[in-house]
Motif scaffolding. Structure first.
Motif, PDB file in Angstrom:
ATOM      1  N   ARG A 135      -4.258   3.273   6.586  1.00 20.06           N
ATOM      2  CA  ARG A 135      -3.729   2.107   7.080  1.00 20.06           C
ATOM      3  C   ARG A 135      -4.498   1.146   7.782  1.00 20.06           C
ATOM      4  O   ARG A 135      -4.295  -0.078   7.735  1.00 20.06           O
ATOM      5  CB  ARG A 135      -2.405   2.583   7.692  1.00 20.06           C
ATOM      6  CG  ARG A 135      -1.495   3.430   6.913  1.00 20.06           C
ATOM      7  CD  ARG A 135      -0.103   3.576   7.551  1.00 20.06           C
ATOM      8  NE  ARG A 135       0.542   4.588   6.798  1.00 20.06           N
ATOM      9  CZ  ARG A 135       1.598   5.089   7.009  1.00 20.06           C
ATOM     10  NH1 ARG A 135       2.215   5.046   8.054  1.00 20.06           N
ATOM     11  NH2 ARG A 135       2.212   5.730   6.000  1.00 20.06           N
ATOM     12  N   ILE A 168       2.061  -1.739   4.543  1.00 19.95           N
ATOM     13  CA  ILE A 168       1.201  -1.016   4.453  1.00 19.95           C
ATOM     14  C   ILE A 168       1.888   0.271   5.013  1.00 19.95           C
ATOM     15  O   ILE A 168       2.220   0.558   5.987  1.00 19.95           O
ATOM     16  CB  ILE A 168       0.204  -1.552   5.686  1.00 19.95           C
ATOM     17  CG1 ILE A 168      -0.501  -2.803   5.211  1.00 19.95           C
ATOM     18  CG2 ILE A 168      -0.987  -0.311   5.932  1.00 19.95           C
ATOM     19  CD1 ILE A 168      -1.382  -3.590   6.499  1.00 19.95           C
ATOM     20  N   THR A 213      -6.318  -6.754   4.890  1.00 21.94           N
ATOM     21  CA  THR A 213      -5.139  -7.894   4.773  1.00 21.94           C
ATOM     22  C   THR A 213      -5.339  -8.998   5.865  1.00 21.94           C
ATOM     23  O   THR A 213      -5.152 -10.115   5.577  1.00 21.94           O
ATOM     24  CB  THR A 213      -3.886  -7.110   5.391  1.00 21.94           C
ATOM     25  OG1 THR A 213      -3.765  -6.151   4.268  1.00 21.94           O
ATOM     26  CG2 THR A 213      -2.792  -8.350   5.131  1.00 21.94           C
ATOM     27  N   TYR A 270       1.056  -1.214   0.131  1.00 25.33           N
ATOM     28  CA  TYR A 270      -0.065  -0.059   0.251  1.00 25.33           C
ATOM     29  C   TYR A 270       1.070   1.140  -0.174  1.00 25.33           C
ATOM     30  O   TYR A 270       1.692   1.330   0.956  1.00 25.33           O
ATOM     31  CB  TYR A 270      -0.879   0.005   1.384  1.00 25.33           C
ATOM     32  CG  TYR A 270      -2.277  -0.970   1.176  1.00 25.33           C
ATOM     33  CD1 TYR A 270      -3.339  -0.502   0.543  1.00 25.33           C
ATOM     34  CD2 TYR A 270      -2.130  -2.143   1.860  1.00 25.33           C
ATOM     35  CE1 TYR A 270      -4.274  -1.358   0.411  1.00 25.33           C
ATOM     36  CE2 TYR A 270      -3.031  -2.975   1.535  1.00 25.33           C
ATOM     37  CZ  TYR A 270      -4.299  -2.721   1.126  1.00 25.33           C
ATOM     38  OH  TYR A 270      -5.258  -3.669   1.199  1.00 25.33           O
ATOM     39  N   LEU A 317       3.614  -2.842   9.055  1.00 20.28           N
ATOM     40  CA  LEU A 317       2.861  -1.520   9.147  1.00 20.28           C
ATOM     41  C   LEU A 317       3.874  -0.293   9.590  1.00 20.28           C
ATOM     42  O   LEU A 317       4.347  -0.432  10.829  1.00 20.28           O
ATOM     43  CB  LEU A 317       1.563  -1.749  10.495  1.00 20.28           C
ATOM     44  CG  LEU A 317       0.926  -0.418  10.764  1.00 20.28           C
ATOM     45  CD1 LEU A 317      -0.073  -0.135   9.457  1.00 20.28           C
ATOM     46  CD2 LEU A 317      -0.064  -0.722  11.700  1.00 20.28           C
ATOM     47  N   ALA A 319      -6.704  -0.918   5.666  1.00 18.62           N
ATOM     48  CA  ALA A 319      -5.623  -1.834   4.897  1.00 18.62           C
ATOM     49  C   ALA A 319      -5.129  -2.902   5.608  1.00 18.62           C
ATOM     50  O   ALA A 319      -5.377  -4.140   5.181  1.00 18.62           O
ATOM     51  CB  ALA A 319      -4.505  -0.850   4.455  1.00 18.62           C
ATOM     52  N   LEU A 320      -5.263  -2.809   6.843  1.00 19.88           N
ATOM     53  CA  LEU A 320      -4.607  -3.572   7.826  1.00 19.88           C
ATOM     54  C   LEU A 320      -5.841  -4.629   8.148  1.00 19.88           C
ATOM     55  O   LEU A 320      -5.612  -6.002   7.855  1.00 19.88           O
ATOM     56  CB  LEU A 320      -4.241  -3.155   9.130  1.00 19.88           C
ATOM     57  CG  LEU A 320      -3.688  -4.173  10.120  1.00 19.88           C
ATOM     58  CD1 LEU A 320      -2.630  -5.104   9.877  1.00 19.88           C
ATOM     59  CD2 LEU A 320      -3.411  -3.348  11.291  1.00 19.88           C
TER      60      LEU A 320
END
Length: 187
Positions: free
Chosen positions: A146, A141, A153, A75, A167, A149-150
């Motif tokens: 974020r 990420i 995932t 990302y 991260l 996105a986490l």
């Protein structure tokens, strides 16, 4: 010649400039390429090659663990994409910034699949990994959204069983809730 050098350093010491000059010529900052990055306004090593925009200790840590057969999802994109691409089989990246995407897309090697998805908080960008039908050894990420996105995932099937999630800036207070969610799920 020696006396000229000694005179030069004596003047620098008097002016309290000897230490900064010494850092430029003989230091980890010089050896790692920090000065090159500073002056070029890019994350690069001493030779000007792209590196991820993160700590040098992280770069040294992860570099020794990468395998040529790995696949990486990112990302965010840029010099880190180039750096990973030189070390792994494939990089897939999603970029939210249209201008940046246009700037870097033609500089990516053949093993990088660069995608553009506009950023909307909680939108498609953060869930982009879920649209892919492949699993990754590493998910980085380092883009926008974020926490979403986490969450995407860890909720999907895109991370290999022994894969890792990186991260970036995980110490930020705004990420602590989603980190706690990931930890509660065994990550």
């Amino acid at each position: 010649m020696r006396s000229i050098k000694q005179f030069f350093w004596a003047i620098l010491r008097i002016l309290k400039l000897a230490a900064p000059f010494q850092l430029i010529y003989e230091s980890a900052l010089s050896e790692n390429g920090w000065f090159k990055s500073y002056y070029s306004k890019q994350s690069v090593d001493k030779q000007g090659r792209p590196i991820p925009w993160c700590t040098y200790s992280f770069i040294y840590f992860i570099e020794n663990r990468l395998q040529p057969n790995f696949t990486v999802f990112e990302y965010g994109s840029g010099n880190s994409s180039l750096w990973y691409a030189a070390r792994v089989k494939k990089v897939v990246a999603v970029e939210h910034d249209q201008g940046w995407y246009q700037h870097i897309k033609n500089n990516m090697p053949a093993n990088v699949a660069l995608n553009h998805v506009a950023y909307i908080q909680g939108g498609e960008y953060g869930r982009f990994i879920l649209t892919l039908k492949e699993q990754f050894d590493i998910v980085v990420i380092d883009g926008r959204d974020r926490c979403n996105a986490l969450r995407a995932t860890i909720s999907g099937d895109n991370l290999k069983k022994d894969g890792i999630i990186i991260l970036d800036n995980a110490d930020r207070a705004s990420y602590q809730k989603c980190i706690a969610e990931a930890l509660a799920q065994g990550f």
